[in-house]
Design a protein around this motif. Structure first.
Motif, short mmCIF file in Angstrom:
data_model
loop_
_atom_site.label_atom_id
_atom_site.label_comp_id
_atom_site.label_asym_id
_atom_site.label_seq_id
_atom_site.Cartn_x
_atom_site.Cartn_y
_atom_site.Cartn_z
N UNK A 83 -12.69 -4.98 -6.34
CA UNK A 83 -11.31 -5.47 -6.28
C UNK A 83 -10.35 -4.35 -5.92
N UNK A 84 -10.55 -3.17 -6.50
CA UNK A 84 -9.67 -2.05 -6.21
C UNK A 84 -9.89 -1.52 -4.80
N UNK A 85 -11.14 -1.50 -4.36
CA UNK A 85 -11.43 -1.07 -2.99
C UNK A 85 -10.74 -1.98 -1.98
N UNK A 86 -10.80 -3.28 -2.24
CA UNK A 86 -10.15 -4.24 -1.34
C UNK A 86 -8.64 -4.06 -1.36
N UNK A 87 -8.08 -3.75 -2.56
CA UNK A 87 -6.65 -3.55 -2.69
C UNK A 87 -6.20 -2.34 -1.88
N UNK A 88 -6.94 -1.24 -1.99
CA UNK A 88 -6.59 -0.04 -1.24
C UNK A 88 -6.63 -0.31 0.26
N UNK A 89 -7.70 -0.97 0.69
CA UNK A 89 -7.85 -1.27 2.11
C UNK A 89 -6.70 -2.15 2.61
N UNK A 90 -6.30 -3.13 1.80
CA UNK A 90 -5.19 -4.02 2.17
C UNK A 90 -3.87 -3.27 2.27
N UNK A 91 -3.60 -2.40 1.29
CA UNK A 91 -2.33 -1.68 1.24
C UNK A 91 -2.23 -0.70 2.41
N UNK A 92 -3.34 -0.11 2.79
CA UNK A 92 -3.31 0.93 3.82
C UNK A 92 -3.37 0.38 5.24
N UNK A 93 -3.50 -0.91 5.40
CA UNK A 93 -3.55 -1.49 6.75
C UNK A 93 -2.19 -1.36 7.44
#
Length: 396
Positions: A386-396
């Motif tokens: 969940x956190x990995x997906x959150x980081x990836x989403x925020x950094x897009x």
């Protein structure tokens, strides 16, 4: 409850606070009614590697005299204090300063020499009555506190009632001091000591942070650039409510020297990188089990603009450095949450002394994600998908 109130009293009491080098100063004091060989202390801020630390020097009173020597490039605020917490605020300058003081009327001291002592004398004259009342009241509170500690159980309640009443009186006196100080600030914005008076108001947090920050912004440029202006900028920023530890808040700034000897300041990454703060410690088993995930985060998102900063709660520097090397954590900066400098001096601003406290880290491991604008966008205990997906989403 008693300990809490005693701490409040101590906080209010303690914050009331020759060579040929052109930057040298000497402070020669003459003091009446002091004990022979009594210690006197001088506390002042020093800047080292971009970090403000508290320097405390000690002198002995011999034949009613004491002396401090040092170097300052410009006027610097200082606190002269004794073992029983009596204290006064002074302004040290690269000059020969002469201090005259009665040991049990420290608020009425006379200081000559330098360029700002007339300003300080004018300011203290405005507060003279309140300074005297505050000193006398805190003395009473101290005596009542000692009586309470030594009393038997039958008398403790009544003594505590007296002590608490004195504390409330002291609060009202200090609030009146704040009001007079604020008026002096607004009427003397061009005085050299005014930035420090703003610092004192902000330190006690009895006047709204936004009000004080607004006054700081109105200071002349030369005042804001002075040592006292720099201190006021930091303190009013800490008190303004402009930073916080919740998601959506602007992340509190900090500055430390990392394990490799480099200066790491959070604000240096503003507008450049996302920042992930990884709170851990060498003695924390769950933290060590989490480290492979953190290193994986660095490998995956570092090339995409994520800057990791490891922040350790270790208080044993050698053990921390051994853990950094043993776990291969040298690929991104590693700093200590709380650390004195090489001479044992603690950070000058209590709010910045422990980064874990600034971010309300109650247990480790813990991560805080900060965006390029310096806002906190996520906080979590353990790194999962969940956190990995959150980081990836925020950094897009």
């Amino acid at each position: 409850m008693m300990k809490f109130l005693v701490k409040i009293v101590l906080l209010y009491i303690t914050v009331s606070c020759t060579n040929t080098n052109n930057n040298s100063f000497s402070l020669v004091g003459r003091i009446t009614d002091s004990s022979e060989s009594e210690s006197v202390y001088l506390s002042y801020p020093v800047l080292k590697n971009g970090i403000w630390y508290e320097q405390i020097d000690t002198a002995k009173i011999v034949d009613g005299k004491f002396r401090f020597d040092g170097e300052f490039s410009e006027t610097t605020p200082a606190c002269l204090f004794f073992d029983d917490m009596d204290d006064v605020t002074l302004y040290l300058e690269p000059a020969k300063l002469r201090l005259r003081m009665d040991r049990f009327r420290p608020y009425a001291y006379e200081l000559s020499g330098g360029n700002v002592q007339n300003e300080n004398a004018e300011y203290r004259n405005v507060l003279a009555e309140r300074l005297k009342l505050a000193y006398e009241t805190q003395r009473v509170a101290h005596e009542q506190n000692m009586q309470w500690l030594e009393a038997d159980e039958r008398n403790k309640d009544s003594l505590w009632t007296q002590f608490y009443g004195t504390v409330q009186t002291l609060k009202r006196i200090l609030a009146a001091q704040d009001s007079l100080r604020l008026n002096f600030i607004t009427e003397h914005m061009d005085y050299a000591i005014t930035p420090h008076l703003l610092y004192l108001c902000s330190k006690m947090q009895r006047i709204g942070g936004q009000t004080l920050r607004g006054l700081y912004e109105r200071l002349p440029e030369n005042s804001r650039n002075s040592v006292m202006g720099q201190l006021a900028e930091i303190q009013t920023g800490l008190h303004s409510g402009s930073t916080g530890w919740n998601v959506g808040d602007t992340a509190p700034d900090f500055c430390r020297i990392d394990a490799a000897g480099n200066r790491i300041r959070l604000s240096d990454y503003r507008d450049k990188s996302f920042v992930l703060l990884d709170f851990w410690a060498s003695w924390c088993g769950p933290c060590l089990r989490e480290l492979p995930k953190v290193k994986e985060l660095h490998a995956q998102f570092g090339p995409r603009g994520l800057q990791l900063i490891g922040i350790s709660s270790d208080d044993d520097r050698d053990r921390w450095l051994e853990a950094v090397a043993a776990h291969g954590l040298t690929v991104y900066p590693q700093i200590l949450a709380a650390e004195p400098d090489s001479e044992g001096r603690r950070p000058f601003f209590a709010e910045q002394a422990d980064i874990s406290g600034q971010y309300e880290i109650m247990s480790i491991p813990f991560c805080v994600l900060i965006d390029k604008e310096g806002r906190i966008v996520a906080r979590w205990q353990h790194t999962e998908q969940e956190q990995l997906a959150r980081i990836s989403e925020i950094m897009e």
